[in-house]
Write a protein that holds these residues in place. Structure first.
Motif, PDB file in Angstrom:
ATOM      1  N   MET A 195      37.139  46.145  43.750  1.00  0.00           N
ATOM      2  CA  MET A 195      36.532  44.822  43.560  1.00  0.00           C
ATOM      3  C   MET A 195      35.690  44.764  42.282  1.00  0.00           C
ATOM      4  O   MET A 195      34.507  44.466  42.305  1.00  0.00           O
ATOM      5  CB  MET A 195      35.677  44.460  44.782  1.00  0.00           C
ATOM      6  CG  MET A 195      36.498  44.399  46.062  1.00  0.00           C
ATOM      7  SD  MET A 195      35.486  44.426  47.555  1.00  0.00           S
ATOM      8  CE  MET A 195      34.640  42.872  47.428  1.00  0.00           C
ATOM      9  N   TYR A 196      36.372  45.101  41.171  1.00  0.00           N
ATOM     10  CA  TYR A 196      35.719  45.021  39.853  1.00  0.00           C
ATOM     11  C   TYR A 196      34.428  45.837  39.809  1.00  0.00           C
ATOM     12  O   TYR A 196      33.390  45.370  39.348  1.00  0.00           O
ATOM     13  CB  TYR A 196      35.471  43.567  39.459  1.00  0.00           C
ATOM     14  CG  TYR A 196      36.752  42.844  39.129  1.00  0.00           C
ATOM     15  CD1 TYR A 196      37.233  42.795  37.829  1.00  0.00           C
ATOM     16  CD2 TYR A 196      37.490  42.222  40.116  1.00  0.00           C
ATOM     17  CE1 TYR A 196      38.418  42.150  37.521  1.00  0.00           C
ATOM     18  CE2 TYR A 196      38.682  41.576  39.826  1.00  0.00           C
ATOM     19  CZ  TYR A 196      39.139  41.539  38.523  1.00  0.00           C
ATOM     20  OH  TYR A 196      40.318  40.910  38.214  1.00  0.00           O
ATOM     21  N   ASP A 197      34.526  47.039  40.314  1.00  0.00           N
ATOM     22  CA  ASP A 197      33.423  48.012  40.251  1.00  0.00           C
ATOM     23  C   ASP A 197      32.216  47.630  41.106  1.00  0.00           C
ATOM     24  O   ASP A 197      31.158  48.249  40.984  1.00  0.00           O
ATOM     25  CB  ASP A 197      32.939  48.241  38.808  1.00  0.00           C
ATOM     26  CG  ASP A 197      33.994  48.886  37.946  1.00  0.00           C
ATOM     27  OD1 ASP A 197      35.054  49.241  38.493  1.00  0.00           O
ATOM     28  OD2 ASP A 197      33.767  49.035  36.739  1.00  0.00           O
ATOM     29  N   THR A 198      32.356  46.644  41.967  1.00  0.00           N
ATOM     30  CA  THR A 198      31.207  46.294  42.805  1.00  0.00           C
ATOM     31  C   THR A 198      31.169  47.175  44.065  1.00  0.00           C
ATOM     32  O   THR A 198      30.111  47.384  44.636  1.00  0.00           O
ATOM     33  CB  THR A 198      31.240  44.809  43.240  1.00  0.00           C
ATOM     34  OG1 THR A 198      32.500  44.549  43.844  1.00  0.00           O
ATOM     35  CG2 THR A 198      31.036  43.886  42.057  1.00  0.00           C
ATOM     36  N   TRP A 235      25.887  43.607  45.804  1.00  0.00           N
ATOM     37  CA  TRP A 235      25.980  42.211  46.235  1.00  0.00           C
ATOM     38  C   TRP A 235      25.727  41.288  45.054  1.00  0.00           C
ATOM     39  O   TRP A 235      26.362  40.252  44.903  1.00  0.00           O
ATOM     40  CB  TRP A 235      24.953  41.935  47.339  1.00  0.00           C
ATOM     41  CG  TRP A 235      25.178  42.776  48.550  1.00  0.00           C
ATOM     42  CD1 TRP A 235      24.696  44.041  48.759  1.00  0.00           C
ATOM     43  CD2 TRP A 235      25.965  42.457  49.702  1.00  0.00           C
ATOM     44  NE1 TRP A 235      25.135  44.524  49.976  1.00  0.00           N
ATOM     45  CE2 TRP A 235      25.907  43.565  50.581  1.00  0.00           C
ATOM     46  CE3 TRP A 235      26.703  41.338  50.082  1.00  0.00           C
ATOM     47  CZ2 TRP A 235      26.562  43.581  51.801  1.00  0.00           C
ATOM     48  CZ3 TRP A 235      27.353  41.354  51.303  1.00  0.00           C
ATOM     49  CH2 TRP A 235      27.275  42.463  52.148  1.00  0.00           C
ATOM     50  N   GLN A 236      24.768  41.654  44.262  1.00  0.00           N
ATOM     51  CA  GLN A 236      24.443  40.954  43.013  1.00  0.00           C
ATOM     52  C   GLN A 236      24.136  42.043  41.988  1.00  0.00           C
ATOM     53  O   GLN A 236      23.995  43.212  42.351  1.00  0.00           O
ATOM     54  CB  GLN A 236      23.203  40.056  43.197  1.00  0.00           C
ATOM     55  CG  GLN A 236      23.370  38.922  44.200  1.00  0.00           C
ATOM     56  CD  GLN A 236      24.307  37.837  43.691  1.00  0.00           C
ATOM     57  OE1 GLN A 236      24.507  37.686  42.496  1.00  0.00           O
ATOM     58  NE2 GLN A 236      24.907  37.088  44.620  1.00  0.00           N
ATOM     59  N   LYS A 286      30.990  34.130  42.800  1.00  0.00           N
ATOM     60  CA  LYS A 286      29.888  35.048  42.506  1.00  0.00           C
ATOM     61  C   LYS A 286      29.940  35.451  41.032  1.00  0.00           C
ATOM     62  O   LYS A 286      30.974  35.906  40.543  1.00  0.00           O
ATOM     63  CB  LYS A 286      29.990  36.295  43.393  1.00  0.00           C
ATOM     64  CG  LYS A 286      28.800  37.220  43.269  1.00  0.00           C
ATOM     65  CD  LYS A 286      28.862  38.330  44.296  1.00  0.00           C
ATOM     66  CE  LYS A 286      29.452  39.585  43.705  1.00  0.00           C
ATOM     67  NZ  LYS A 286      29.467  40.701  44.641  1.00  0.00           N
ATOM     68  N   TYR A 312      40.666  48.278  34.199  1.00  0.00           N
ATOM     69  CA  TYR A 312      39.765  47.221  33.770  1.00  0.00           C
ATOM     70  C   TYR A 312      38.451  47.807  33.275  1.00  0.00           C
ATOM     71  O   TYR A 312      37.905  48.729  33.869  1.00  0.00           O
ATOM     72  CB  TYR A 312      39.533  46.221  34.901  1.00  0.00           C
ATOM     73  CG  TYR A 312      40.778  45.412  35.171  1.00  0.00           C
ATOM     74  CD1 TYR A 312      41.307  44.609  34.173  1.00  0.00           C
ATOM     75  CD2 TYR A 312      41.436  45.476  36.387  1.00  0.00           C
ATOM     76  CE1 TYR A 312      42.467  43.881  34.380  1.00  0.00           C
ATOM     77  CE2 TYR A 312      42.597  44.752  36.609  1.00  0.00           C
ATOM     78  CZ  TYR A 312      43.106  43.964  35.596  1.00  0.00           C
ATOM     79  OH  TYR A 312      44.259  43.249  35.790  1.00  0.00           O
ATOM     80  N   GLY A 360      34.327  46.423  35.040  1.00  0.00           N
ATOM     81  CA  GLY A 360      34.214  45.243  35.897  1.00  0.00           C
ATOM     82  C   GLY A 360      34.678  43.938  35.281  1.00  0.00           C
ATOM     83  O   GLY A 360      34.527  42.883  35.886  1.00  0.00           O
ATOM     84  N   ASP A 388      37.872  41.586  33.134  1.00  0.00           N
ATOM     85  CA  ASP A 388      39.310  41.402  33.282  1.00  0.00           C
ATOM     86  C   ASP A 388      40.081  41.903  32.073  1.00  0.00           C
ATOM     87  O   ASP A 388      41.305  41.762  32.030  1.00  0.00           O
ATOM     88  CB  ASP A 388      39.620  39.923  33.532  1.00  0.00           C
ATOM     89  CG  ASP A 388      39.174  39.492  34.911  1.00  0.00           C
ATOM     90  OD1 ASP A 388      39.807  39.897  35.893  1.00  0.00           O
ATOM     91  OD2 ASP A 388      38.150  38.789  35.007  1.00  0.00           O
ATOM     92  N   ASN A 439      42.447  36.214  35.782  1.00  0.00           N
ATOM     93  CA  ASN A 439      43.336  37.096  36.522  1.00  0.00           C
ATOM     94  C   ASN A 439      43.987  36.305  37.654  1.00  0.00           C
ATOM     95  O   ASN A 439      43.308  35.819  38.555  1.00  0.00           O
ATOM     96  CB  ASN A 439      42.549  38.297  37.083  1.00  0.00           C
ATOM     97  CG  ASN A 439      43.465  39.351  37.655  1.00  0.00           C
ATOM     98  OD1 ASN A 439      44.338  39.057  38.453  1.00  0.00           O
ATOM     99  ND2 ASN A 439      43.264  40.582  37.222  1.00  0.00           N
ATOM    100  N   THR A 464      43.818  38.155  41.335  1.00  0.00           N
ATOM    101  CA  THR A 464      42.556  38.312  42.069  1.00  0.00           C
ATOM    102  C   THR A 464      41.698  37.045  42.077  1.00  0.00           C
ATOM    103  O   THR A 464      40.745  36.954  42.836  1.00  0.00           O
ATOM    104  CB  THR A 464      41.716  39.436  41.442  1.00  0.00           C
ATOM    105  OG1 THR A 464      41.405  39.056  40.091  1.00  0.00           O
ATOM    106  CG2 THR A 464      42.456  40.757  41.449  1.00  0.00           C
ATOM    107  N   HIS A 481      39.757  36.368  39.820  1.00  0.00           N
ATOM    108  CA  HIS A 481      38.559  36.738  39.046  1.00  0.00           C
ATOM    109  C   HIS A 481      38.756  36.276  37.606  1.00  0.00           C
ATOM    110  O   HIS A 481      39.875  36.280  37.095  1.00  0.00           O
ATOM    111  CB  HIS A 481      38.432  38.256  39.098  1.00  0.00           C
ATOM    112  CG  HIS A 481      37.125  38.804  38.618  1.00  0.00           C
ATOM    113  ND1 HIS A 481      36.892  39.092  37.308  1.00  0.00           N
ATOM    114  CD2 HIS A 481      35.989  39.141  39.273  1.00  0.00           C
ATOM    115  CE1 HIS A 481      35.663  39.596  37.169  1.00  0.00           C
ATOM    116  NE2 HIS A 481      35.094  39.629  38.368  1.00  0.00           N
TER     117      HIS A 481
END
Lengths: 439, 269
Positions: A372-375, A401-402, B60, B129, B132, B134, B235, B238, B240
């Motif tokens: 999840m994009y490094d989260t 989370w943030q 988010k 990626y 974090g 794209d 993307n 996803t 995103h």
């Protein structure tokens, strides 16, 4: 309270100097972690750390960086005063505000360049080496073993007042360290949760004898007893290479044992004493397709090991030690990082007289994947000592989370013989839940 | 069938072929377009601020502020990225040496402040990626240039993007290994033929499904050099997306060589 005033003075100077600054940057990070002992099904610790940082950028590209840490243990279990403070110098000792709260200056240094020379002056951390999870050359700064090796190294490393000079000459980056700060490893007290009991680390008293532990004999000459380090680093045909030299007091005190009489009965008196060693070593790393190979080696001229017969030669064996790491990182499919390390230590002389083996081998394995994009980061780390058949398994999942709000859940599972370095904590298995907030 | 009718049918069959050949003969080849892209003046060195605004499919949002430096050392291109904000990623640094020699892998390093160590990272991560966002490590390294060695190219038509005429170039990785490394099986780029800059790229994943679209916007001259100020990456798998915004772009003042060192990564800005 004397040290507390020193810190206050430092902070005041820092604030005062903002008047001369061109840019001022500050942040606060608050971290809380709850550790639950899975054997006792009870809290092992509930800690809160608040870390304010202040950085000042001056017009001439010089910077003043500072970081303090307020740490509190808020319930029964591990406590602030679990740690023996004999290892700290007066200049680096954390201030215990009360039984549950301590205050520590973590960083205060001035950094900038004069021509081709770069200076970092003040309290700082110096990190050498390429190993993960365990240390060979990452020994410039001592470490707090309050939570054994479970705490992040960045948090458990003890910053030292250091003059750090770096200069580039042709293809070489040279570093010179002068460390007048005589702080050494901070070890847990005998009754603490992570007190050392392995015979490899602490002497075992002969049966029926009492034990007295004296205060450590510390080096006290700020010039003659200072540590000195040199490092030369270069990038050669794809290889990152460093040569390292350190003349230091061993961060772990030699535990000399002598027979004495206590109320008419024989007893062993243990006197911790710090001894010098030369450390000569080097590191390397390179990438080949999906693989990164890395390693480091350190040769210690004078290391002291615990003698099997504690009544002979003050219960110690002096020997050079060769310590090295070979690591391999593989970027596996599906963005998975798989990393393995072989860590070996050789006692060169009289190994048979010590409480450990001549060759001690530890293997580590790490599997990590970011989602999840490094989260979301999931990982499991295994450290296994093959001599004693003990080790630790550390699974962990963290989620952001943030940007300023992170939580994690993990476990620290020890296994193996209680005489082993890891197995001694076999009854300390725990699950941890943590939260971090920054502004 | 009469001869005249036969001729008519023949012409109906051949005409599209003839016309298409005439058109393709007029279109520049994919390779020549790629060479023109890479021949465009990028300046010897540049410094700029880069803001990365990342938004997931639930809305988010995360924002990173960085300072980015790039410099050519002969044919070798070095790029350094320093993270300034927010706190959780501040002082992270990325350094890459991109060699002109096709056979030599790039060298890459990442500084993670929590470890206080510069880590060597494998160049085969290039399809992953980047921290974090794209864009991939490869996209970050190449910026507005293209890799000549990784793709076969052909020009498949013309299009208009943001009111600007461009050639559509289809790029296919030269083999499956390269496709896996890059993380896509096909790319279709619209290249502005007046300034030889890509205006839009569409990517397809290894299963040939739409992967992402990269849109290069707000292109203007800075100190005589054509410069992208916004890159919008969406993307499709996803949901995103990331918006890269460049500001304070400076080609004139040069960048010190020692910015592109591991020591500089450790010290930060």
């Amino acid at each position: 309270m004397k040290a507390y005033k020193k810190y206050l003075w430092c902070v005041l100077v820092l604030w005062q100097s903002t008047a001369l600054s061109v840019e001022f940057d500050s942040s606060i990070t608050a971290t809380s972690q709850w550790a639950i002992d899975t054997n006792k099904v009870d809290s092992q610790s509930l800690s809160l750390r608040i870390v304010p940082e202040m950085n000042i950028d001056f017009e001439n590209d010089w910077q003043l960086k500072s970081k303090v840490r307020l740490r509190a243990e808020v319930i029964d279990g591990m406590q602030i005063n679990d740690l023996d403070r004999d290892g700290f110098s007066d200049y680096s000792k954390p201030v215990q505000l009360n039984d549950g709260v301590e205050f520590e200056l973590r960083e205060l240094y001035l950094q900038g360049g004069i021509g081709n020379t770069f200076l970092t002056l003040g309290k700082q951390q110096i990190v050498w080496g390429k190993a993960d999870g365990l240390k060979v050359l990452d020994i410039v700064n001592p470490q707090s073993f309050r939570e054994f090796i479970l705490d992040d190294f960045d948090s458990s490393r003890i910053p030292l007042w250091t003059m750090n000079i770096e200069r580039t000459v042709a293809d070489w980056d040279l570093q010179f360290l002068w460390i007048p700060d005589q702080s050494y490893h901070a070890l847990p007290k005998q009754d603490a949760t992570y007190a050392f009991t392995s015979p490899e680390l602490v002497p075992t008293a002969p049966e029926g004898m009492g034990v007295n532990i004296e205060h450590a004999k510390r080096p006290n000459n700020i010039i003659l007893d200072s540590d000195v380090g040199l490092r030369a680093a270069t990038f050669w045909k794809g290889w990152d290479i460093t040569f390292n030299y350190l003349y230091q007091y061993n961060n772990l005190a030699v535990l000399r044992q002598n027979l004495s009489m206590e109320s008419g009965k024989p007893a062993v008196t243990i006197t911790p004493e710090y001894e010098r060693t030369h450390v000569i070593g080097g590191t390397f790393s390179n990438a080949f397709s999906d693989w990164v190979v890395r390693g480091e080696v350190g040769y210690f001229t004078d290391h002291y090991f615990i003698r099997k017969n504690s009544l002979q030669k003050q219960g110690v064996v002096k020997s050079p030690e060769l310590h090295y790491v070979l690591g391999l990182d593989w970027n596996a499919p599906w963005d998975i990082l798989v990393s393995g390390q072989l860590i070996q230590s050789w006692v060169i002389n009289d190994a048979d007289k010590t409480t450990r083996d001549k060759l001690d081998t530890t293997l580590t394995g790490l599997v990590r994947r970011n989602f999840m994009y490094d989260t979301l980061v999931a990982e499991v780390l295994l450290i296994a000592n093959t001599n004693n058949g003990d080790g630790i398994i550390r699974p962990k999942i963290s989620y952001e989370w943030q940007d300023n709000f992170k939580t994690w859940v993990g476990a620290d599972v020890f296994y193996g013989d209680k005489e082993g370095v890891f197995g001694q904590f076999d009854r300390n298995d725990r699950v941890v839940i943590g939260v971090e907030l920054s502004f | 069938m009469k001869t005249r009718q036969k001729m008519k049918v023949l012409m109906m069959i051949l005409l599209p072929v003839i016309v298409s050949n005439v058109i393709s003969a007029e279109l520049p080849s994919g390779d020549s377009i790629a060479k023109n892209i890479n021949a465009r003046n990028e300046g010897i060195a540049v410094s700029r601020n880069l803001t990365m605004q990342m938004t997931d499919r639930h809305g988010k949002e995360r924002v990173r502020e960085t300072r980015v430096f790039r410099k050519y050392f002969g044919d070798e291109k070095r790029t350094a990225i320093f993270y300034l904000k927010p706190k959780n990623i501040k002082d992270t640094g990325f350094l890459t040496y991109d060699y002109a020699d096709k056979e030599t892998d790039d060298d890459q390093w990442l500084y993670l402040p929590a470890m206080r160590k510069v880590r060597r990272i494998s160049a085969s991560d290039r399809g992953d990626y980047f921290l974090g966002t794209d864009l991939s490590y490869e996209d970050i390294k190449l910026e507005t240039r293209v890799s000549l060695k990784d793709y076969t190219r052909k020009t498949i038509g013309e299009d208009v993007v943001d009111g600007v005429h461009c050639y559509v170039v289809e790029e296919t990785p030269i083999n499956n290994d390269i496709a896996e490394e890059l993380g896509h099986s096909r790319r279709e780029s619209c290249v502005d033929d007046t300034i030889w800059m890509t205006r839009r790229s569409k990517f397809w994943d290894l299963q040939n499904k739409p992967l992402k679209t990269t849109h290069f916007k707000n292109i203007s001259e800075v100190q005589g050099i054509w410069t992208v100020h916004t890159i919008n990456v969406e993307n499709h798998k996803t949901g995103h997306h990331t918006v890269f915004t460049f500001s304070d772009v400076n080609y004139n003042d040069g960048v010190k060589d020692n910015v592109f060192t591991q020591n500089a990564l450790k010290r930060g800005l």
